[in-house]
Design a protein around this motif. Sequence first.
Motif, PDB file in Angstrom:
ATOM      1  N   LEU A  27       4.542  16.002  -6.920  1.00  0.00           N
ATOM      2  CA  LEU A  27       2.655  15.174  -6.930  1.00  0.00           C
ATOM      3  C   LEU A  27       2.128  16.008  -7.655  1.00  0.00           C
ATOM      4  N   GLU A  28       1.238  15.595  -8.230  1.00  0.00           N
ATOM      5  CA  GLU A  28      -0.351  16.194  -9.012  1.00  0.00           C
ATOM      6  C   GLU A  28      -0.709  15.194  -9.049  1.00  0.00           C
ATOM      7  N   GLY A  29      -2.310  15.610  -9.285  1.00  0.00           N
ATOM      8  CA  GLY A  29      -2.999  14.572  -9.414  1.00  0.00           C
ATOM      9  C   GLY A  29      -3.587  13.803  -8.176  1.00  0.00           C
ATOM     10  N   GLU A  30      -3.797  12.506  -8.173  1.00  0.00           N
ATOM     11  CA  GLU A  30      -4.258  11.880  -7.357  1.00  0.00           C
ATOM     12  C   GLU A  30      -4.026  10.563  -7.486  1.00  0.00           C
ATOM     13  N   LYS A  31      -3.572   9.686  -6.401  1.00  0.00           N
ATOM     14  CA  LYS A  31      -3.313   8.192  -6.673  1.00  0.00           C
ATOM     15  C   LYS A  31      -3.997   7.586  -5.282  1.00  0.00           C
ATOM     16  N   ARG A  32      -5.338   6.523  -5.358  1.00  0.00           N
ATOM     17  CA  ARG A  32      -5.686   6.153  -4.955  1.00  0.00           C
ATOM     18  C   ARG A  32      -5.632   4.354  -4.606  1.00  0.00           C
ATOM     19  N   LEU A  33      -6.258   4.244  -3.553  1.00  0.00           N
ATOM     20  CA  LEU A  33      -6.545   2.685  -2.759  1.00  0.00           C
ATOM     21  C   LEU A  33      -7.740   1.891  -3.673  1.00  0.00           C
ATOM     22  N   ARG A  34      -7.831   0.917  -4.474  1.00  0.00           N
ATOM     23  CA  ARG A  34      -9.027   0.554  -4.916  1.00  0.00           C
ATOM     24  C   ARG A  34      -8.958  -0.834  -4.606  1.00  0.00           C
TER      25      ARG A  34
ATOM     26  N   TYR B 299       7.552  15.845  -2.726  1.00  0.00           N
ATOM     27  CA  TYR B 299       5.704  16.110  -2.302  1.00  0.00           C
ATOM     28  C   TYR B 299       5.587  17.322  -3.519  1.00  0.00           C
TER      29      TYR B 299
END
Length: 394
Positions: free
Chosen positions: A387-394, A384
């Motif tokens: 982690l950098e930035g973000e990862k979204r569900l698309r 954890y």
Amino acid sequence: MSKTRALGELILQLHDGVDESVVKEEFKEKFGTVTSREIMQMEQELVDNGMPASEIQRLCDIHADVFNQSIEQIHAPQEEHSRIGHPVQVLISENRALEKHLEDMFFYVIQYETSKDLKDQFPLLTKINELFDLNKHYNRKEKLLFPLLEKYGFDAAPKVMWGVDDEIRDDLKDFEKRVKEEDTRDLNMVFTNLRKRIEDMIFKEEMIMLPMITEDVTQEEWFEVAYDSKEIGYCLVAPEEDWVPYTQSFYDRVKNDLAMKDQKIHFKSGVLRLEEVEAILNTLPIDMTFIDAEDKFRYFNLSKDRIFIRSRAALGRIVQHCHPPRSVSLVNDILEDLKSGAKDQDSFWIEMKGMLVHISYHAVRNEHGLYLGTLEVSHDVRPYQELEGEKRLR
């Protein structure tokens, strides 16, 4: 006066400083031989009468010498205990391997102490590194066999033996440090003392602990020990095949367990089959351990990458007995805060095997605030941190 009480008085004489040779002579004159059960009862009685386990532990090396070669087998080993893979046979096989390993190490100790040459240091350090396998042997004993001793009424002996195990671990670490620092002064003497302590423990395991346990433990309990042993691992040698008890009651129990998996559990937020509940808990990417309101170890999940060893044999055990004696006061402090309501959770984190392990303790209460127990949750939080930035569900 009972024989057990008389034996206890001999140990108390040692405690009071009476010369060891005098006590040995009195022992030989009065008793000649004792059984493993009497040894266990003696230690239990001393603890029950108020002697701290730490005091018996200090005398453990001395009274091992007093009782050496004087303990008769209660009965011949059962055929089942002699089968390949049975926990009793595994422990004995490891002890023979330890004895041979110590004998081999002796040659390298003498060689390095004499030459003081770094080329002789490396093979000795290799042997020392291999000897650290001893931790697996002691871990299985402490986490799998000690709960069985306690279950059948002997909780003093595990405390004493665990304390001595820890001292042997510390002695081995100190010996390794001495060799790494190229300190060859009295190296043979230091190794000889370490070797004697390990061999004394082997004697106590085989002549006191095992004869006591094999009287009462069921084949189903042995099977659980054998199953959990795989997770902890083996010392120097591993069984060539798995052991499974040939008892009808065992197979009946397996059938009953399979039938239980289809039972449904009704929650306020849904219904799940027991098999689904277990699978969900084991899929969680965390280690979970639950201790009930009476401080008894009741449950642990089987996460894929479990960090800390847990065993089914320890279920029902008092949690204080699941920790080394040196850690018990901290465990009690945490539980007291959670029980009293002073805290709802407590946590800390440690560096371990390249992981940053976060360990938290949570008070489990019902809807009326009644304390039901404590949930321990452990997981590696290092991923954890990265982690950098973000990862979204698309």
